[in-house]
Design a protein around this motif. Sequence first.
Motif, PDB file in Angstrom:
ATOM      1  N   GLN A 110       0.833  -1.200   0.000  1.00  0.00           N
ATOM      2  CA  GLN A 110       0.000   0.000   0.000  1.00  0.00           C
ATOM      3  C   GLN A 110       0.873   1.257   0.000  1.00  0.00           C
ATOM      4  OE1 GLN A 110      -2.587   0.365   3.416  1.00  0.00           O
ATOM      5  NE2 GLN A 110      -3.571   2.200   2.630  1.00  0.00           N
ATOM      6  N   ALA A 111       1.917   1.256   0.824  1.00  0.00           N
ATOM      7  CA  ALA A 111       2.821   2.407   0.881  1.00  0.00           C
ATOM      8  C   ALA A 111       3.543   2.593  -0.452  1.00  0.00           C
ATOM      9  CB  ALA A 111       3.829   2.234   2.013  1.00  0.00           C
ATOM     10  N   LEU A 112       3.994   1.509  -1.064  1.00  0.00           N
ATOM     11  CA  LEU A 112       4.662   1.603  -2.360  1.00  0.00           C
ATOM     12  C   LEU A 112       3.717   2.148  -3.419  1.00  0.00           C
ATOM     13  CD1 LEU A 112       6.984   1.163  -4.326  1.00  0.00           C
ATOM     14  CD2 LEU A 112       6.308  -1.254  -4.465  1.00  0.00           C
ATOM     15  N   ALA A 113       2.486   1.653  -3.454  1.00  0.00           N
ATOM     16  CA  ALA A 113       1.511   2.132  -4.445  1.00  0.00           C
ATOM     17  C   ALA A 113       1.263   3.628  -4.274  1.00  0.00           C
ATOM     18  CB  ALA A 113       0.208   1.352  -4.322  1.00  0.00           C
ATOM     19  N   GLU A 114       1.137   4.074  -3.024  1.00  0.00           N
ATOM     20  CA  GLU A 114       0.937   5.505  -2.781  1.00  0.00           C
ATOM     21  C   GLU A 114       2.151   6.310  -3.246  1.00  0.00           C
ATOM     22  OE1 GLU A 114       0.517   8.652   0.897  1.00  0.00           O
ATOM     23  OE2 GLU A 114      -0.172   6.598   1.242  1.00  0.00           O
ATOM     24  N   PHE A 115       3.335   5.830  -2.917  1.00  0.00           N
ATOM     25  CA  PHE A 115       4.569   6.515  -3.315  1.00  0.00           C
ATOM     26  C   PHE A 115       4.675   6.631  -4.836  1.00  0.00           C
ATOM     27  CE2 PHE A 115       9.029   5.978  -4.661  1.00  0.00           C
ATOM     28  CZ  PHE A 115       9.534   7.204  -4.239  1.00  0.00           C
ATOM     29  N   LEU A 116       4.368   5.561  -5.539  1.00  0.00           N
ATOM     30  CA  LEU A 116       4.463   5.581  -6.995  1.00  0.00           C
ATOM     31  C   LEU A 116       3.485   6.575  -7.611  1.00  0.00           C
ATOM     32  CD1 LEU A 116       4.896   1.762  -7.648  1.00  0.00           C
ATOM     33  CD2 LEU A 116       6.659   3.548  -7.877  1.00  0.00           C
ATOM     34  N   THR A 117       2.371   6.809  -6.943  1.00  0.00           N
ATOM     35  CA  THR A 117       1.381   7.769  -7.421  1.00  0.00           C
ATOM     36  C   THR A 117       1.753   9.202  -7.060  1.00  0.00           C
ATOM     37  OG1 THR A 117      -0.373   6.126  -7.271  1.00  0.00           O
ATOM     38  CG2 THR A 117      -1.053   8.434  -7.309  1.00  0.00           C
ATOM     39  N   THR A 118       2.153   9.413  -5.808  1.00  0.00           N
ATOM     40  CA  THR A 118       2.385  10.779  -5.318  1.00  0.00           C
ATOM     41  C   THR A 118       3.829  11.230  -5.433  1.00  0.00           C
ATOM     42  OG1 THR A 118       2.867  10.072  -3.048  1.00  0.00           O
ATOM     43  CG2 THR A 118       0.539  10.500  -3.630  1.00  0.00           C
ATOM     44  N   ARG A 119       4.757  10.273  -5.472  1.00  0.00           N
ATOM     45  CA  ARG A 119       6.197  10.555  -5.473  1.00  0.00           C
ATOM     46  C   ARG A 119       6.623  11.318  -4.213  1.00  0.00           C
ATOM     47  NH1 ARG A 119       8.173  10.908 -11.576  1.00  0.00           N
ATOM     48  NH2 ARG A 119       6.750   9.361 -12.388  1.00  0.00           N
ATOM     49  N   ALA A 120       5.894  11.049  -3.146  1.00  0.00           N
ATOM     50  CA  ALA A 120       6.167  11.675  -1.851  1.00  0.00           C
ATOM     51  C   ALA A 120       6.109  10.596  -0.770  1.00  0.00           C
ATOM     52  CB  ALA A 120       5.129  12.752  -1.562  1.00  0.00           C
ATOM     53  N   ARG A 121       6.589  10.938   0.422  1.00  0.00           N
ATOM     54  CA  ARG A 121       6.562   9.981   1.533  1.00  0.00           C
ATOM     55  C   ARG A 121       5.129   9.524   1.755  1.00  0.00           C
ATOM     56  NH1 ARG A 121       8.554  12.404   6.826  1.00  0.00           N
ATOM     57  NH2 ARG A 121       6.393  13.054   6.982  1.00  0.00           N
ATOM     58  N   PRO A 122       4.912   8.214   1.798  1.00  0.00           N
ATOM     59  CA  PRO A 122       3.559   7.695   1.993  1.00  0.00           C
ATOM     60  C   PRO A 122       2.946   8.176   3.313  1.00  0.00           C
ATOM     61  CG  PRO A 122       5.020   5.958   1.242  1.00  0.00           C
ATOM     62  CD  PRO A 122       5.886   7.144   1.563  1.00  0.00           C
ATOM     63  N   THR A 123       1.679   8.549   3.229  1.00  0.00           N
ATOM     64  CA  THR A 123       0.952   9.018   4.402  1.00  0.00           C
ATOM     65  C   THR A 123       0.013   7.953   4.956  1.00  0.00           C
ATOM     66  OG1 THR A 123      -0.787   9.969   3.023  1.00  0.00           O
ATOM     67  CG2 THR A 123       1.052  11.426   3.629  1.00  0.00           C
ATOM     68  N   CYS A 124      -0.014   6.789   4.329  1.00  0.00           N
ATOM     69  CA  CYS A 124      -0.900   5.721   4.791  1.00  0.00           C
ATOM     70  C   CYS A 124      -0.384   5.080   6.081  1.00  0.00           C
ATOM     71  CB  CYS A 124      -1.109   4.667   3.707  1.00  0.00           C
ATOM     72  SG  CYS A 124       0.398   3.823   3.177  1.00  0.00           S
ATOM     73  N   ILE A 125       0.830   5.437   6.473  1.00  0.00           N
ATOM     74  CA  ILE A 125       1.389   4.972   7.740  1.00  0.00           C
ATOM     75  C   ILE A 125       2.032   6.155   8.458  1.00  0.00           C
ATOM     76  CG2 ILE A 125       1.821   2.591   7.022  1.00  0.00           C
ATOM     77  CD1 ILE A 125       4.704   3.393   6.553  1.00  0.00           C
ATOM     78  N   GLU A 126       2.199   6.009   9.770  1.00  0.00           N
ATOM     79  CA  GLU A 126       2.913   7.019  10.530  1.00  0.00           C
ATOM     80  C   GLU A 126       4.383   6.604  10.605  1.00  0.00           C
ATOM     81  OE1 GLU A 126       0.980   8.699  14.108  1.00  0.00           O
ATOM     82  OE2 GLU A 126      -0.502   7.105  13.733  1.00  0.00           O
ATOM     83  N   TRP A 127       5.265   7.590  10.655  1.00  0.00           N
ATOM     84  CA  TRP A 127       6.704   7.365  10.632  1.00  0.00           C
ATOM     85  C   TRP A 127       7.358   7.823  11.919  1.00  0.00           C
ATOM     86  CZ3 TRP A 127       8.611   4.839   6.381  1.00  0.00           C
ATOM     87  CH2 TRP A 127       7.805   4.812   5.245  1.00  0.00           C
ATOM     88  N   GLN A 128       8.519   7.250  12.207  1.00  0.00           N
ATOM     89  CA  GLN A 128       9.356   7.666  13.327  1.00  0.00           C
ATOM     90  C   GLN A 128      10.817   7.629  12.883  1.00  0.00           C
ATOM     91  OE1 GLN A 128       9.485   4.893  16.633  1.00  0.00           O
ATOM     92  NE2 GLN A 128       9.211   3.150  15.270  1.00  0.00           N
ATOM     93  N   GLU A 129      11.668   8.330  13.603  1.00  0.00           N
ATOM     94  CA  GLU A 129      13.101   8.312  13.310  1.00  0.00           C
ATOM     95  C   GLU A 129      13.624   6.887  13.437  1.00  0.00           C
ATOM     96  OE1 GLU A 129      15.351  10.693  12.359  1.00  0.00           O
ATOM     97  OE2 GLU A 129      13.741  12.167  12.183  1.00  0.00           O
TER      98      GLU A 129
END
Length: 133
Positions: A110-129
Amino acid sequence: MTDDLLRHAWLHVDQLPAHFDLVAALREVKFDIPSVWVIATGSTDFTSGEHAELGVGVNGDIGALDWIAGEQRLVPLVGTNAGWKTYYLAGLDETPVPPHAEVPIEVAYQALAEFLTTRARPTCIEWQEAEQE
């Protein structure tokens, strides 16, 4: 074409063939070892502030994700691996995957599909350092 593309550890979204479905290609391949690819966006100059990368790993029903932009490396907030793991770039060269990078494979797709569409960090998940090596 799928086998040829998946032999490259680093891909740039601008270099993927039109209408090529990378998520579908990864779903079709049966991996014997934990494998990871780095998909870049923005500048092809790694030192540019316009360059960013999504790392996507496949290991059976487990996926792995990390985001690198500049000096920042992020992993999913809900990542499950407590320690460092070894994955293989395009199934070939060992590469360390940081703690908390592993997620269910469908989350990684899901994150990869979003990235390929938006070309930005996927927002379907939350991130941490990410933890440093």
